[in-house]
Design an enzyme around this catalytic site. Structure first.
Site, mmCIF file in Angstrom:
data_model
loop_
_atom_site.group_PDB
_atom_site.id
_atom_site.type_symbol
_atom_site.label_atom_id
_atom_site.label_comp_id
_atom_site.label_asym_id
_atom_site.label_seq_id
_atom_site.Cartn_x
_atom_site.Cartn_y
_atom_site.Cartn_z
ATOM 1 N N ALA A 331 0.830 -1.211 0.000
ATOM 2 C CA ALA A 331 0.000 0.000 0.000
ATOM 3 C C ALA A 331 0.865 1.263 0.000
ATOM 4 C CB ALA A 331 -0.982 -0.023 1.175
ATOM 5 N N SER A 332 0.389 2.314 0.645
ATOM 6 C CA SER A 332 1.051 3.623 0.512
ATOM 7 C C SER A 332 2.429 3.675 1.150
ATOM 8 C CB SER A 332 0.184 4.697 1.149
ATOM 9 O OG SER A 332 -1.126 4.602 0.644
ATOM 10 N N THR A 333 2.853 2.622 1.879
ATOM 11 C CA THR A 333 4.187 2.678 2.483
ATOM 12 C C THR A 333 5.253 2.720 1.409
ATOM 13 O OG1 THR A 333 4.303 0.257 2.599
ATOM 14 C CG2 THR A 333 3.476 1.398 4.547
ATOM 15 N N VAL A 334 4.907 2.355 0.162
ATOM 16 C CA VAL A 334 5.931 2.376 -0.892
ATOM 17 C C VAL A 334 5.842 3.631 -1.765
ATOM 18 C CG1 VAL A 334 6.269 -0.099 -1.000
ATOM 19 C CG2 VAL A 334 4.454 0.932 -2.356
ATOM 20 N N LYS A 335 4.935 4.530 -1.418
ATOM 21 C CA LYS A 335 4.852 5.758 -2.218
ATOM 22 C C LYS A 335 6.180 6.529 -2.222
ATOM 23 C CE LYS A 335 -0.134 6.399 -2.266
ATOM 24 N NZ LYS A 335 -1.282 6.920 -1.537
#
Lengths: 652, 371
Positions: A331-335
């Site tokens: 999810a957004s942890t890799v943005k």
């Protein structure tokens, strides 16, 4: 072929006679040889009888193998996580007992004997030589063992046999990391044979089956010893003549911090999920916890099939190590990682702005890819995109990067590959690419697939350890150390040897300053009012940077059967959060994943905050050079079994 | 048809079994199980496995006994060729177990092609020699030797000295029983003695040489390979005339004796049952061999006579080599005590051999019967 040149006239009678003659000669030969055998037997059994009888009586020296003590496992502060505890068995040698019924009755008056003990004992008795000990009761309490020992002179043939068994004092807290040992089974035996280690395991009963116990079996086991003993005419050991001491296994000192691990356990109580905490300097693993867990001790004495089935069939899947085997959408942890890629590929700059109306459309296609914020974030640059976790920004960026570029670079952060952690229970999860989809699903890659990748969803899965690792690589500006549980070994002589880190080629950017841009954005996420984790990290005594994540559900329980009552709960979002601190010289990286609890900022971020607070409040210097710790481990090496005869596992 | 000349077939003949032989074999097996029970320290699992194997072996014997001997005559060459082919395959891609390459993995299971050759070689030789009037010509004897030596050398190369010895003797027995001239026999003995040094220096493996050296002087290697022989002689010798009694042999019960329930089971037997026991056991073996030779002599054709005779004499070689080795008369060669030792494929082959002998005794052609 041999063609018959002439028709031979067979004289059947003559041939039969010839055969009879030859057969008779052969039988005479047989008789002669039998006589030879008999003569040899006569010589041995009559002429040399007294000589051999003396030798048989004097045949008293036996060689027994002695199992080495298994190496202990301790956390970074010397707290023991796996120890060897004496377990007492009550054995009886039938040959030396006059009246078994009376004996059992007398023993029954001293200690608690159940009917099933006696029943099993009588059954085993029938299947064993009278000269060999048969177990009447296993796992006596220390008091029971003491009572029998005191009265032992009254009971010839009764022995208290003490063996060392593995024990995990913290039960379920460390099972997924430390693992457990259990009885050597036929499969292990075959493997030992193939590796030519049978001799070394001659007296060993248990072998590492999971976690570190399995990974470091060779270090932990040690070297078998031998002793020459004198036995009496009934096979009992009377005295030891010579002993070649076994060499105990290496003691393992882990990066793991028991207090943090226990705290992780408490914080996840009641939730499915996982917490990984890394030492940012070396990627040594401070915490590796997966909830729910189970008591490792269950397996040491042989788990009952009822208990095992319960673990296996539980819909919470406690046997799975979520930290290394759970496949979660990152999810957004890799943005931040995607943004870094965009900067480095010069598709965006730190100043580039785009308008977010709340959705994204591929040109010429009607479908709207929605942002989590209904009416959008307005004008967005890379900082705001990370601070507020804007989806639209990353839909666009991902599409422009293309899946293969993303895939290639994300591998360098450790996604889609095994991390190199020192346990075998690990999956590389999936970092998809066009080729991967063709091979796995026999389908071409669509633009829509890339859009989901931009926000860490779709085909992209990662383990909590991978997510923590990728954050550490980012925090350390590209430096990549493999995460490891083992920090050091203590050799049997007491010396402590540190295990060197293992690095992989670092990730080098075209322009080094991009690191700072992304780290600043992650700093803002926690420390600027519009940041998604601002509330969770308000008033922290240290400065941390991080990223929240909220994953729509594709949970690891995908293949599990859904309980109608539980469906609602299991379709709730997974909460994710990653962070590191201090920003300038990172010491600690935390990754938290909680299944089906809702958003990451309100659920996972506060959990990470508590762990970080604890770390910075109780910061201790790394312990394994301290003399104090050496003393602790050395003292734990030999466990004395006082007042009892046998102290080591032996086998012939 | 009321042919008065026709032998009245009794029950045993109808199911193609020879009752005296069968009785003796069952006696031997029973004795074996009792000794294994003692040698195994009362391990009932061991007994169950052995009983299962014995049951299977008896079934194999029963099945083989139903096949008329003419069948083997017809299939002698293909069977032999197949066996040789598999031996070559073992050398090329066989499975290495315990330092020797004997096993062929055919997916489902591993097996030793050399076991097949234990029967294929005598069948082949008996067929080849009995094609022409006996005694065989010099030329046929020569070809016969080539037929024997090919599989023998292939197996010796694995290396499996025990089995190659058994297979060589099974072929040579056929030639001997067929009336091999004494001149050739004398020549062979001379040639063999000349061959011995060549074998010692060029063919034998180091461990095989060690066995021979140990045999000559067991005391020189007390804790190594000499240990087996010393312990087994102590076991036999201390048994005395009447033995220590069943389950009471200290050498075996206290586990000083290695390979107690397999190759060295005779030592356990001798320790617990003494010289009287040995006398009984040898008498039982003599009875079996004698009964088999009688069947061979009564057989109607050269092929069946030679085959039955060879099978029985080879059986005796097992007995002699095993007991000889255990009592220190011969060097240690891995040969089990037939039908007594615990285990394996060799028992199935032995019982298949007895099945052939029983077939020879019961599938008689009526034509020759009216004397």
């Amino acid at each position: 072929m041999w063609v018959k040149r002439r028709v031979a006239i067979r004289d059947h009678a003559a041939e039969a006679n010839l055969f009879t003659r030859r057969a008779s000669i052969a039988l005479v030969g047989v008789l002669f040889l039998l006589f030879l055998l008999l003569y040899k037997a006569y010589k041995l059994q009559v002429e040399q009888f007294s000589d051999f009888q003396t030798q048989a009586d004097g045949n008293r020296i036996k060689v027994q193998a002695v199992a080495p003590n298994r190496g202990l496992i301790s956390d970074r502060n010397g707290k023991l996580l796996a120890v060897n505890k004496p377990v007492y068995n009550l054995d009886i040698i039938a040959e030396e007992v006059d009246d078994m019924d009376v004996l059992i009755e007398e023993i029954g008056q001293l200690i608690n004997l159940e009917e099933r003990h006696i029943k099993r004992f009588r059954r085993d008795l029938r299947g064993t030589s009278r000269f060999n000990p048969v177990t009447l009761k296993t796992r006596l309490s220390e008091q029971e063992a003491a009572v029998i020992s005191v009265h032992q002179h009254k009971f010839p043939g009764v022995i208290i046999d003490a063996v060392l068994k593995r024990n995990y004092p913290y039960q379920e807290t460390l099972t997924h990391a430390v693992g457990y040992v259990a009885k050597i089974n036929p499969k292990d035996k075959a493997k030992l044979e193939a590796e030519e280690k049978t001799a070394n395991y001659k007296a060993t009963k248990d072998i590492g089956k999971l976690g570190l116990e399995r990974y470091y079996e060779e270090l932990l086991h040690g070297q078998v010893g031998y002793r020459r003993v004198e036995v009496n005419n009934r096979g009992r050991v009377i005295r030891e003549l010579e002993m070649e001491e076994p060499i105990p296994g290496e003691n393992l000192i882990l990066h793991l911090d028991l207090e943090l691990q226990q705290m992780a356990q408490q914080l996840l109580e009641g939730h499915r999920g996982s917490i990984v905490v890394l030492d940012a300097q070396s990627n040594g693993i401070f915490t590796l916890y997966s909830n729910p867990s189970y008591d490792a001790n269950l397996f040491v004495h042989g788990i009952s099939s009822k208990n095992y089935r319960a673990l296996l069939n539980s819909k919470d899947k406690p046997l799975i190590n979520r930290a290394t085997q759970g496949r979660y959408a990152p999810a957004s942890t890799v943005k931040p990682h995607i943004a870094l890629l965009g900067l480095d590929e010069q598709l965006v700059t730190a100043e580039t702005r785009m308008r977010d109306p709340g959705f994204y459309q591929i040109k010429g296609i009607d479908h709207k890819y929605r942002d989590w914020k209904k009416y959008g974030h307005g004008w967005v640059d890379v900082y705001k995109a990370i601070e507020e976790s804007c989806d639209t920004y990353f839909y666009d960026l991902a599409l422009r990067l293309g899946i293969d570029k993303i895939s290639e670079k994300m591998n360098r952060f450790g996604f889609g590959e095994q991390t190199g952690i020192d346990i075998f229970e690990e999956t590389g999860a999936v970092m998809p690419s066009q080729g991967w989809k063709r091979a796995r699903w026999r389908q071409p890659w669509y633009a829509g697939d890339t859009i989901s990748i931009g926000i860490g969803q779709g085909y992209w899965t990662a383990t909590p350890l991978q997510i923590a690792l990728s954050t550490s690589v980012l925090a350390n500006r590209g430096q990549f150390f493999e995460p490891k549980l083992l920090a050091a070994m203590q050799h049997p002589n007491g010396e402590i040897e540190r295990v060197p880190e293992q690095d992989r080629p670092p990730l080098v950017l075209k322009d080094d300053s991009h690191w700072q841009t992304i780290i600043d954005a992650m700093d803002n996420t926690l420390n600027k009012e519009n940041g998604t984790a601002y509330k969770a990290f308000k008033d922290a005594k240290y400065r941390a940077a991080g990223k929240t994540g909220t994953a729509q559900i594709i949970s690891i329980a995908q293949d599990a059967e859904y309980d109608a009552d539980a469906i609602d709960e299991r379709f709730r979002d997974n909460a994710l959060f990653v962070a590191f601190a201090p920003i300038e010289k990172p010491e600690i990286v935390v990754a938290v994943i909680m299944e089906n609890v809702g958003g990451g900022s309100s659920n996972a971020a506060p959990v990470a905050r508590k762990l970080m607070d604890h770390y910075f409040d109780h910061k201790k210097p790394s312990a394994f050079h301290q003399a104090d710790m050496e003393y602790k481990l050395a003292n734990n090496k030999d466990i004395e079994i006082e007042g009892l005869l046998t102290s080591q596992v032996t086998a012939d | 048809m009321d042919n008065p000349e026709r032998e009245r077939k009794n029950f045993w003949q109808r199911i193609h079994l020879d009752l005296p032989l069968l009785t003796a074999l069952l006696c031997l097996m029973g004795l074996g199980v009792a000794v294994i029970y003692s040698a195994g320290g009362g391990d009932t699992g061991l007994i169950i496995r052995q009983l299962t194997r014995l049951g299977l072996a008896i079934v194999v014997m029963l099945v083989v006994a139903q096949i008329p001997p003419a069948f083997y005559q017809r299939w002698a060459v293909p069977l032999f060729a197949l066996g040789c082919g598999m031996l070559v395959a073992v050398l090329l891609f066989g499975h290495v177990g315990k330092g020797a390459q004997r096993w062929l993995d055919i997916g489902v299971t591993k097996f030793q092609p050399s076991e097949i050759m234990k029967l294929a070689v005598p069948i082949m030789l008996a067929w080849f020699i009995s094609r022409k009037p006996l005694p065989p010509t010099f030329r046929d004897v020569f070809i016969g030797f080539v037929l024997v030596l090919t599989p023998t050398l292939l197996i010796a190369k694995q290396p499996d000295l025990g089995t190659s010895l058994l297979i060589a003797s099974s072929g040579i027995f056929v030639l001997f029983l067929a009336g091999l001239s004494w001149k050739i026999i004398g020549g062979m003995v001379l040639a063999f003695s000349a061959f011995l040094p060549i074998m010692w220096f060029f063919i034998m493996h180091a461990y095989q040489k060690q066995r021979v050296l140990t045999f000559l002087d067991p005391q020189q290697d007390k804790l190594g390979s000499g240990y087996h022989i010393i312990q087994s002689q102590i076991a036999i010798g201390s048994g005395g005339v009447s033995g220590k009694g069943w389950l009471n042999g200290t050498q075996s019960q206290l586990e000083f004796l290695p390979e107690r329930h397999t190759d060295f089971i005779f030592a356990v037997f001798a320790e617990e049952f003494g010289l009287f026991g040995i006398l009984f056991l040898l008498a039982l073996y003599l009875y079996i061999v004698g009964r088999g030779m009688v069947i061979a002599m009564r057989a109607q054709e050269a092929f069946t006579r030679l085959l039955a005779g060879s099978i029985m004499l080879t059986f005796f070689v097992y007995v002699f080599v095993n007991i000889g080795m255990v009592s220190g008369l011969l060097p240690v060669v891995g040969v089990p005590l037939p039908l007594v030792s615990y285990g394996g494929t060799s028992m199935l082959t032995l019982m298949a051999g007895f099945g052939i002998v029983m077939a020879i005794s019961t599938h008689r052609r009526l034509l020759h019967n009216n004397r």
